[in-house]
Design a protein around this motif. Structure first.
Motif, short mmCIF file in Angstrom:
data_model
loop_
_atom_site.label_atom_id
_atom_site.label_comp_id
_atom_site.label_asym_id
_atom_site.label_seq_id
_atom_site.Cartn_x
_atom_site.Cartn_y
_atom_site.Cartn_z
N VAL A 151 0.84 -1.20 0.00
CA VAL A 151 0.00 0.00 0.00
C VAL A 151 0.87 1.25 0.00
N GLY A 152 1.86 1.28 0.90
CA GLY A 152 2.76 2.42 0.96
C GLY A 152 3.54 2.62 -0.33
N GLU A 153 3.93 1.51 -0.96
CA GLU A 153 4.69 1.60 -2.22
C GLU A 153 3.84 2.22 -3.32
N GLN A 154 2.58 1.81 -3.41
CA GLN A 154 1.70 2.36 -4.45
C GLN A 154 1.44 3.85 -4.23
N ILE A 155 1.20 4.22 -2.98
CA ILE A 155 0.94 5.63 -2.69
C ILE A 155 2.19 6.47 -2.95
N ASN A 156 3.34 5.93 -2.60
CA ASN A 156 4.59 6.66 -2.83
C ASN A 156 4.84 6.87 -4.31
N ALA A 157 4.53 5.86 -5.11
CA ALA A 157 4.71 5.98 -6.56
C ALA A 157 3.84 7.10 -7.13
N ALA A 158 2.62 7.21 -6.60
CA ALA A 158 1.72 8.28 -7.05
C ALA A 158 2.22 9.64 -6.57
N MET A 159 2.74 9.70 -5.35
CA MET A 159 3.26 10.96 -4.82
C MET A 159 4.47 11.44 -5.62
N GLU A 160 5.29 10.50 -6.05
CA GLU A 160 6.50 10.88 -6.79
C GLU A 160 6.15 11.64 -8.07
N LYS A 161 5.03 11.27 -8.69
CA LYS A 161 4.60 11.97 -9.91
C LYS A 161 4.23 13.42 -9.63
N LYS A 162 3.96 13.72 -8.36
CA LYS A 162 3.62 15.09 -7.97
C LYS A 162 4.78 15.79 -7.26
N GLY A 163 5.98 15.20 -7.35
CA GLY A 163 7.16 15.86 -6.84
C GLY A 163 7.57 15.51 -5.43
N LEU A 164 6.91 14.51 -4.81
CA LEU A 164 7.21 14.12 -3.44
C LEU A 164 7.59 12.64 -3.37
N ILE A 165 8.59 12.34 -2.56
CA ILE A 165 8.95 10.95 -2.28
C ILE A 165 9.00 10.78 -0.77
N SER A 166 8.29 9.77 -0.27
CA SER A 166 8.32 9.49 1.17
C SER A 166 9.43 8.50 1.47
N LEU A 167 10.33 8.89 2.35
CA LEU A 167 11.42 7.99 2.77
C LEU A 167 10.97 7.07 3.89
N ALA A 168 9.95 7.48 4.64
CA ALA A 168 9.44 6.68 5.76
C ALA A 168 8.08 7.22 6.16
#
Length: 328
Positions: free
Chosen positions: A125-142
């Motif tokens: 779940v976290g991986e999918q959400i992070n992939a979507a966030m990256e397209k908007k300029g954000l990457i979650s490290l934790a």
């Protein structure tokens, strides 16, 4: 050129090259955090900066700015997205309107409990959400913890949806939260967090919703003495970095940041659990009225229109909701 002069020239050139190399390699980032000194998130962010400096032998440093001194959360999110800041600790709530996948986490009762949230966010779940966030300029490290949010008010215990009928409830600025209160028969009031205490005190709103640390640390328990354990929202937070800045790093640096972030997240989660217990005990000692809601089925059923409308507008997100609900 004499051998001595050539040797001096060579050494000078090497020194200049070494200095240039160090200046290229040395990295300094700025970090944003809304919380004050001593708060679990502040401690977690400081630990992250400390670990990054240690692991990089001082070549990578992060200057943390706490207490929201660099602006409010929506502004800081935008600053990290565009690269004005490199890193920030954000709730996924205000990221939801920017990233639809993240907004799924704001659906009421989408998580069973905090442990369920951790398992989901630390997995697919976290991986999918992070992939979507990256397209908007954000990457979650934790993913940081923010506990479970419950209703509190100045009028009465809330034991069923009927108790919310006609109640003015402060919510965060997100249509899902307003829809949640409306579905319970209440009147949602999206006002700034800093204005909640005075609004409760003067009767502008009857109640609000948040976790134990916020209820205690902001003094809301002083003006809203009924706390009902609905635990309707469990919204994680991210340790987010600017995607462009992260991609420019070497693979070794990226790994180092992820390791430091994972360690800081464990520190933050442990401190959060301790802070929740402290805050709960403090407000109970003050005389607030606490009531459990053992059977939340009525509240969950009342949320069906919220789910129907949201997934009707965003049918592509149904698999993600199912993935969350099916996470064991």
């Amino acid at each position: 050129m004499s051998q001595i002069k050539q040797a001096v020239f060579s050494l000078t050139a090497i020194a200049l090259l070494a200095g240039a190399s160090l200046s290229v390699q040395a990295t300094e980032w700025k970090g944003w955090n809304i919380h004050k000194a001593g708060y679990p998130n502040t401690e977690g962010m400081d630990k992250f900066a400390e670990l990054v400096e240690q692991k990089s032998n001082g070549d990578f440093t992060i200057k943390m700015y706490h207490s929201g001194v660099l602006g409010n959360q929506p502004d800081a999110i935008e600053q990290v997205r565009i690269g004005g800041l490199e890193i920030g600790n954000f709730s996924l709530g205000p990221i939801g309107p920017i990233v639809q996948e993240a907004n799924v986490l704001s659906l009421p009762f989408v998580f069973n409990d905090v442990d369920h949230m951790h398992r989901a966010m630390d997995g697919e779940v976290g991986e999918q959400i992070n992939a979507a966030m990256e397209k908007k300029g954000l990457i979650s490290l934790a993913w940081y913890d923010a506990g479970a949010r419950s209703f509190y008010n100045s009028k009465k215990p809330i034991t069923s949806p009927a108790d919310v009928q006609g109640m003015k409830v402060r919510v965060m600025n997100n249509d899902l939260y307003s829809g949640m209160v409306s579905a319970l028969g209440g009147n949602p009031s999206p006002i700034a967090y800093s204005e909640v205490y005075q609004s409760l005190k003067t009767g502008v709103v009857d109640g609000a919703e948040n976790g134990w640390p916020e209820y205690e640390s902001m003094g809301h328990f002083e003006v809203a003495g009924f706390y009902s354990l609905s635990q309707h929202l469990i919204i994680p937070q991210c340790l987010c970095v600017n995607a462009g800045a992260y991609r420019k790093l070497s693979e070794a640096e990226q790994i180092m940041l992820k390791e430091a972030a994972a360690e800081s997240a464990q520190v933050q989660r442990d401190l959060w659990a301790a802070r929740e217990e402290f805050s709960r005990n403090k407000v109970l000692e003050s005389g607030i009225k606490l009531n459990d809601i053992p059977n939340k089925a009525e509240f969950q059923q009342a949320m069906q229109p919220v789910y129907d409308e949201y997934l009707g507008d965003n049918p592509e997100l149904k698999p993600l909701v199912m993935l969350i609900q099916n996470t064991k």
